[in-house]
Design an enzyme around this catalytic site. Structure first.
Site, PDB file in Angstrom:
ATOM      1  N   GLY A  37       0.812  -1.210   0.000  1.00  0.00           N
ATOM      2  CA  GLY A  37       0.000   0.000   0.000  1.00  0.00           C
ATOM      3  C   GLY A  37       0.839   1.251   0.000  1.00  0.00           C
ATOM      4  O   GLY A  37       2.058   1.192  -0.201  1.00  0.00           O
ATOM      5  N   ASN A  38       0.199   2.385   0.179  1.00  0.00           N
ATOM      6  CA  ASN A  38       0.907   3.663   0.211  1.00  0.00           C
ATOM      7  C   ASN A  38       0.272   4.563   1.269  1.00  0.00           C
ATOM      8  O   ASN A  38      -0.740   4.204   1.862  1.00  0.00           O
ATOM      9  CB  ASN A  38       0.890   4.314  -1.180  1.00  0.00           C
ATOM     10  CG  ASN A  38      -0.517   4.594  -1.662  1.00  0.00           C
ATOM     11  OD1 ASN A  38      -1.206   5.451  -1.121  1.00  0.00           O
ATOM     12  ND2 ASN A  38      -0.969   3.854  -2.666  1.00  0.00           N
ATOM     13  N   ARG A  39       0.862   5.734   1.478  1.00  0.00           N
ATOM     14  CA  ARG A  39       0.466   6.597   2.587  1.00  0.00           C
ATOM     15  C   ARG A  39      -0.633   7.596   2.253  1.00  0.00           C
ATOM     16  O   ARG A  39      -0.883   8.514   3.021  1.00  0.00           O
ATOM     17  CB  ARG A  39       1.684   7.368   3.114  1.00  0.00           C
ATOM     18  CG  ARG A  39       2.735   6.478   3.741  1.00  0.00           C
ATOM     19  CD  ARG A  39       3.855   7.325   4.328  1.00  0.00           C
ATOM     20  NE  ARG A  39       4.955   6.506   4.814  1.00  0.00           N
ATOM     21  CZ  ARG A  39       4.961   5.920   6.024  1.00  0.00           C
ATOM     22  NH1 ARG A  39       3.949   6.078   6.844  1.00  0.00           N
ATOM     23  NH2 ARG A  39       5.996   5.197   6.379  1.00  0.00           N
ATOM     24  N   SER A  40      -1.308   7.449   1.127  1.00  0.00           N
ATOM     25  CA  SER A  40      -2.376   8.394   0.802  1.00  0.00           C
ATOM     26  C   SER A  40      -3.523   8.268   1.800  1.00  0.00           C
ATOM     27  O   SER A  40      -4.001   7.173   2.081  1.00  0.00           O
ATOM     28  CB  SER A  40      -2.898   8.118  -0.612  1.00  0.00           C
ATOM     29  OG  SER A  40      -4.000   8.953  -0.876  1.00  0.00           O
TER      30      SER A  40
ATOM     31  N   ALA B  44      -3.908   7.684  -5.141  1.00  0.00           N
ATOM     32  CA  ALA B  44      -2.561   7.137  -5.313  1.00  0.00           C
ATOM     33  C   ALA B  44      -2.732   5.678  -5.701  1.00  0.00           C
ATOM     34  O   ALA B  44      -3.101   4.839  -4.879  1.00  0.00           O
ATOM     35  CB  ALA B  44      -1.762   7.270  -4.022  1.00  0.00           C
TER      36      ALA B  44
END
Ligand code: C5P
Length: 220
Positions: free
Chosen positions: A29-32, A96
């Site tokens: 995943g990502n930090r959005s 994102a």
């Protein structure tokens, strides 16, 4: 209340960050946080638009009055965006999206006693949703993309944005710097908006709601 300059328009917005499963309990995943996309949805709604939000793993609530489709992965987001794009006047890709996903999803939990000391992941590229929507846009449909970059140098940041909008084919690109201290997850944002020719058409800094309104001002 705001002026109703988007009355009668259908605005489609993606927000949040996709999660690409590795096994039943893990993902890439990502930090959005989804805050900028949700602020865009809220601002568009206040300006009279009908708003569809395609939401991936938001850390903030979906605003009342917005029609929301929940998705997890990039492929789910592609499907939801493609469906909703058929009736959208404006599309804003604020999400994102993971560039890559694991080539295979394990049916059971990956176990360290079976894998050993190194685990190699094979990833495959996800479809570029923004580029695809731009290539197949309806006449008059306006498409806005985002470029979140860690580049600290302002000139190089804009140069990256110019290359990106040329590749993606959207009408506007909202360029912002992200890092552990900026952009993702924060309450404020600083953006530079480029048009299709790479010309700077707007610069905004402030709350994500004020940045949202500056972006919506570009929609003619
Ligand atoms: O290439 P990059 O990820 O930097 O591009 C960012 C823009 O492209 C964002 O608007 C993002 O929502 C969109 N994007 C997409 N599909 C992908 C990757 C990014 O629509 N697979």
């Amino acid at each position: 209340s705001a002026r109703q300059d988007l009355a009668g328009r259908h605005v489609l917005i993606s927000a949040g960050g996709t999660r690409e499963p590795l096994d039943p309990v893990r993902y890439l995943g990502n930090r959005s946080s989804g805050k900028q996309g949700v602020a865009l949805a809220q601002a568009a709604l206040a300006r009279g638009a009908r708003v569809t939000l395609v939401a991936a793993n938001l850390e903030v609530p979906v605003p009342t009055g917005v029609s929301c489709v929940l998705v997890g992965t990039a492929q789910e987001m592609l499907k939801a965006m493609t469906t909703a794009a058929a009736s959208a006047d404006v599309i804003i890709m604020a999400a994102a999206v993971a560039d890559y996903r694991p080539k295979s999803v394990q049916l059971g939990k990956i176990k360290k006693d079976e894998v050993g000391d190194t685990l190699t992941l094979e990833l495959v590229k996800n479809p570029d949703i923004l580029a695809g929507l731009s290539a197949s846009r309806r006449p008059g449909q306006q498409i806005i993309g985002f470029a979140a970059e860690t580049e600290a140098d302002a000139d190089r940041l804009i140069a990256l944005g110019r290359g990106k909008i040329a590749r993606k084919g959207c009408d506007f690109l909202v360029v912002n710097r992200v890092g552990l201290d900026a952009g993702f997850g924060t309450e404020r944002n600083t953006v530079t908006v480029l048009d299709h020719g790479g010309v700077i058409v707007n610069e905004a800094s402030g709350s994500k709601m004020s940045v949202a309104n500056c972006i919506l001002d570009l929609i003619g």
